[in-house]
Design a protein around this motif. Structure first.
Motif, mmCIF file in Angstrom:
data_model
loop_
_atom_site.group_PDB
_atom_site.id
_atom_site.type_symbol
_atom_site.label_atom_id
_atom_site.label_comp_id
_atom_site.label_asym_id
_atom_site.label_seq_id
_atom_site.Cartn_x
_atom_site.Cartn_y
_atom_site.Cartn_z
ATOM 1 N N GLU A 30 16.811 -17.807 3.631
ATOM 2 C CA GLU A 30 15.813 -16.941 4.269
ATOM 3 C C GLU A 30 14.501 -16.937 3.488
ATOM 4 N N VAL A 31 14.550 -17.273 2.211
ATOM 5 C CA VAL A 31 13.375 -17.122 1.348
ATOM 6 C C VAL A 31 12.730 -18.448 0.964
ATOM 7 N N PRO A 52 8.507 -21.281 -1.131
ATOM 8 C CA PRO A 52 8.880 -20.165 -0.254
ATOM 9 C C PRO A 52 8.577 -20.517 1.195
ATOM 10 N N SER A 53 9.356 -19.979 2.120
ATOM 11 C CA SER A 53 9.099 -20.271 3.530
ATOM 12 C C SER A 53 7.825 -19.563 4.008
ATOM 13 N N GLU A 54 7.414 -18.540 3.294
ATOM 14 C CA GLU A 54 6.141 -17.881 3.618
ATOM 15 C C GLU A 54 4.989 -18.658 2.963
ATOM 16 N N SER A 64 7.295 -11.381 -6.925
ATOM 17 C CA SER A 64 8.347 -11.737 -7.891
ATOM 18 C C SER A 64 9.645 -12.172 -7.235
ATOM 19 N N GLU A 65 10.016 -11.508 -6.139
ATOM 20 C CA GLU A 65 11.325 -11.870 -5.569
ATOM 21 C C GLU A 65 11.315 -13.300 -5.041
ATOM 22 N N ASN A 68 11.565 -15.497 -8.139
ATOM 23 C CA ASN A 68 12.944 -15.462 -8.639
ATOM 24 C C ASN A 68 13.830 -16.405 -7.831
ATOM 25 N N SER A 69 13.665 -16.377 -6.516
ATOM 26 C CA SER A 69 14.470 -17.267 -5.663
ATOM 27 C C SER A 69 14.147 -18.723 -5.942
ATOM 28 N N MET A 70 12.844 -19.028 -6.089
ATOM 29 C CA MET A 70 12.472 -20.417 -6.388
ATOM 30 C C MET A 70 13.151 -20.883 -7.671
#
Ligand SMILES: [Zn+2]
Length: 147
Positions: A30-31, A52-54, A64-65, A68-70
């Motif tokens: 999702e991210v 990020p997909s955004e 940050s979130e 963090n996912s990356m």
């Protein structure tokens, strides 16, 4: 804050998020999305981009979130490069603004399979064929299932 994307910029990473080059994609949640880089160096085939997909231009404004996912997805990608391509090491690179080496205006990190004496920083990359990208992506995808 400077923005470097020109008016009407067609973002290549947003195109991938939207479904282009599906066979070069190795990971998607999702991210974040990860895909084989368009440019590959002969000694480091399998270089990946994670983003990020955004659409966010660079590190300075990224939440940050998403960072963090990356980073945590990069960890899995690094292990997948070791397992699928026998990488002896892995380098992460993340460039911001032209002076920092950025040339795609959507934040991304490079996850690069490395080998002893591969001369990564002195070699030039070339555009990889979609066939090569798909072939390598397939290997990385199956290794990712195990890490
Ligand atoms: Zn974008």
């Amino acid at each position: 804050m400077n923005h470097y994307a020109p008016v009407g910029y067609v973002c290549p990473l947003c195109r991938i998020v939207a479904g282009a080059e599906r066979d070069a994609v190795v990971y998607r949640d999702e991210v974040v999305v990860a895909a084989l880089s368009l440019h590959q160096k002969a000694n480091n085939l399998g270089s990946l981009l994670v983003f990020p997909s955004e659409h966010i231009e660079n590190l300075y404004t990224a939440p940050s979130e998403k960072l963090n996912s990356m980073f945590s997805v990069s960890r899995r990608l690094a292990l997948a490069l070791k397992h699928s391509l026998g990488a002896e090491g892995v380098t992460l690179l993340q460039n911001n603004e032209p002076a920092g080496g950025q040339d795609v205006w959507h934040i991304h990190a490079h996850v690069i399979p490395r080998y002893r004496d591969d001369q990564y920083f002195s070699r030039r990359g070339q555009i990889a064929s979609i066939d090569d990208r798909e072939r390598i992506a397939k290997k990385v995808r199956s290794a990712l299932e195990a890490v």
